[in-house]
Motif scaffolding. Sequence first.
Motif, PDB file in Angstrom:
ATOM      1  N   UNK A  20      -2.506   7.108  14.586  1.00 38.46           N
ATOM      2  CA  UNK A  20      -1.567   7.594  13.571  1.00 38.46           C
ATOM      3  C   UNK A  20      -0.237   6.843  13.576  1.00 38.46           C
ATOM      4  N   UNK A  21       0.371   6.528  14.730  1.00 37.72           N
ATOM      5  CA  UNK A  21       1.607   5.737  14.675  1.00 37.72           C
ATOM      6  C   UNK A  21       1.394   4.372  14.020  1.00 37.72           C
ATOM      7  N   UNK A  22       0.262   3.742  14.304  1.00 33.45           N
ATOM      8  CA  UNK A  22      -0.015   2.442  13.701  1.00 33.45           C
ATOM      9  C   UNK A  22      -0.204   2.575  12.197  1.00 33.45           C
ATOM     10  N   UNK A  23      -0.818   3.674  11.778  1.00 34.61           N
ATOM     11  CA  UNK A  23      -0.956   3.938  10.346  1.00 34.61           C
ATOM     12  C   UNK A  23       0.413   4.118   9.699  1.00 34.61           C
ATOM     13  N   UNK A  36      -1.807  -5.199   4.261  1.00 42.97           N
ATOM     14  CA  UNK A  36      -2.145  -4.647   5.565  1.00 42.97           C
ATOM     15  C   UNK A  36      -3.653  -4.456   5.685  1.00 42.97           C
ATOM     16  N   UNK A  37      -4.170  -4.794   6.852  1.00 42.92           N
ATOM     17  CA  UNK A  37      -5.546  -4.480   7.238  1.00 42.92           C
ATOM     18  C   UNK A  37      -5.489  -3.791   8.590  1.00 42.92           C
ATOM     19  N   UNK A  38      -6.531  -3.025   8.924  1.00 43.03           N
ATOM     20  CA  UNK A  38      -6.538  -2.330  10.207  1.00 43.03           C
ATOM     21  C   UNK A  38      -7.895  -2.439  10.875  1.00 43.03           C
ATOM     22  N   UNK A  49      -9.561   4.342   5.334  1.00 41.23           N
ATOM     23  CA  UNK A  49     -10.120   3.748   4.120  1.00 41.23           C
ATOM     24  C   UNK A  49      -9.801   4.566   2.886  1.00 41.23           C
ATOM     25  N   UNK A  50      -9.764   5.895   3.041  1.00 35.79           N
ATOM     26  CA  UNK A  50      -9.434   6.767   1.919  1.00 35.79           C
ATOM     27  C   UNK A  50      -8.014   6.605   1.434  1.00 35.79           C
ATOM     28  N   UNK A  51      -7.148   6.010   2.263  1.00 40.09           N
ATOM     29  CA  UNK A  51      -5.772   5.737   1.865  1.00 40.09           C
ATOM     30  C   UNK A  51      -5.630   4.379   1.194  1.00 40.09           C
ATOM     31  N   UNK A  52      -6.762   3.692   1.020  1.00 41.93           N
ATOM     32  CA  UNK A  52      -6.745   2.409   0.338  1.00 41.93           C
ATOM     33  C   UNK A  52      -6.418   1.226   1.222  1.00 41.93           C
ATOM     34  N   UNK A  53      -6.493   1.400   2.536  1.00 41.20           N
ATOM     35  CA  UNK A  53      -6.225   0.308   3.468  1.00 41.20           C
ATOM     36  C   UNK A  53      -7.547  -0.264   3.950  1.00 41.20           C
TER      37      UNK A  53
END
Length: 427
Positions: A20-23, A36-38, A49-53
């Motif tokens: 969560x902090x990284x998000x 941004x990619x994760x 993914x649901x947040x569009x990242x």
Amino acid sequence: MGDLRVRVLLTTVGSRGDVQPLLALAMRLRATGHEVRMCVPPDFQDWIGGLGIPVTPIGPVMRQALASSPPASLPAEQLRLMAEAQVAAQFDRIPPVADGCDVVVSTTPGLTAVHSVAEMLGIGYVFAVYSPNQLPSPHHAPPPVPLLGRELAPAGADHRELWARDAENVNERFGPPLNRHRAAVGLPALDDVRGHVFTDRPWLAADPTLGPWPEPADQQVFQPGAWILPDERPLSPELEAFLDDGEPPIYFGFSSMVRMQDDLGPVLVETARALGRRAVISRGWADVALPDDGSDCIAVGEVNLQALFRRVAAVVHPSSAGTTALVAMAGAPHVVVPQMYDQHYWAERVEQLGIGTPHLSDTVTAESLTSALDLALRPEVVARARSVATAVRRDGVQLSAERLTSDVRTLTASGPVASPAGSPGRS
């Protein structure tokens, strides 16, 4: 460079407290026009993914991993095989995702190959942690880690010796597979794996009031504050009605902890009732259940903790870095029940700051929790918690995003670097 679009890969392996902090950093970067990619554990792929990242799974399914035997109990050969598999997976998964990026950020010491991948691709690399005791310093001991069949250090060893043994353990466990993969892509061998992972300029994403870097004159460690993900979600009508129907309750939450005792739900309810308090109990990954349908208790799932913590009398939690920061920001007193890794550090800090009390027994009972909450709910502790809340920084993510995007040209990955500031090798 700050005016240009920067492409960033953010990587971590761990529980929600690691992700969560990284998000939060990802969302801030995206909001300011960067790409941004994760890479995160599979548990969180749908959420992010649901947040569009764009997200790529890496590492084990954490809910299963945390429920299995702790690594410290595994034989040395199995730890070596796990290290081989982890390094191979990182060299396989991360290069395609990092390709085309300007910089990669890693927050997990166990992702030992990420800096090597950045070096191979010629892109920037930043290593960040959420707790001061994750970085070498003579002022504190390292977090406990799995050992290859030997003691970390002799009894009575000082912090420098503990960190030196920690570096030896990392080299022994990860050095051989990492150097084989480095050789295969034309990179020189490393003789200090931990130093290469940490770099000589690590970031400390922890609030300087709650978890100060113990060597303030050291300018190598960048400490912007905790990375807090803003949460504007409303509380559910059921929870709102419960909160409005009486005095502020006690919140009990063990988040991503899975290996919790079977009778935890009844113990928590009994504790609240012994104090004449109501309770909000998080089900969490342990799926904590209420023992009855009494109107004085409610169980919740995923919820806006920032909003909830402002409306409770106290918070009982395992003292992860993220939860400790959220409780402190809300001005609620803590009872911390540390389980592993950096949680004992945060339990100690809560006690030192006078904003709560630690529960250090391995077994949670109604009697032990009631005793701890009696201390945490004292007026002087409540007042101190409210006072400290005013000092907690709220701009850690903003400062980190600005630093990352403005300094990206200076972050180009290189070969082996010096040990981190404050390490045993420094005077």
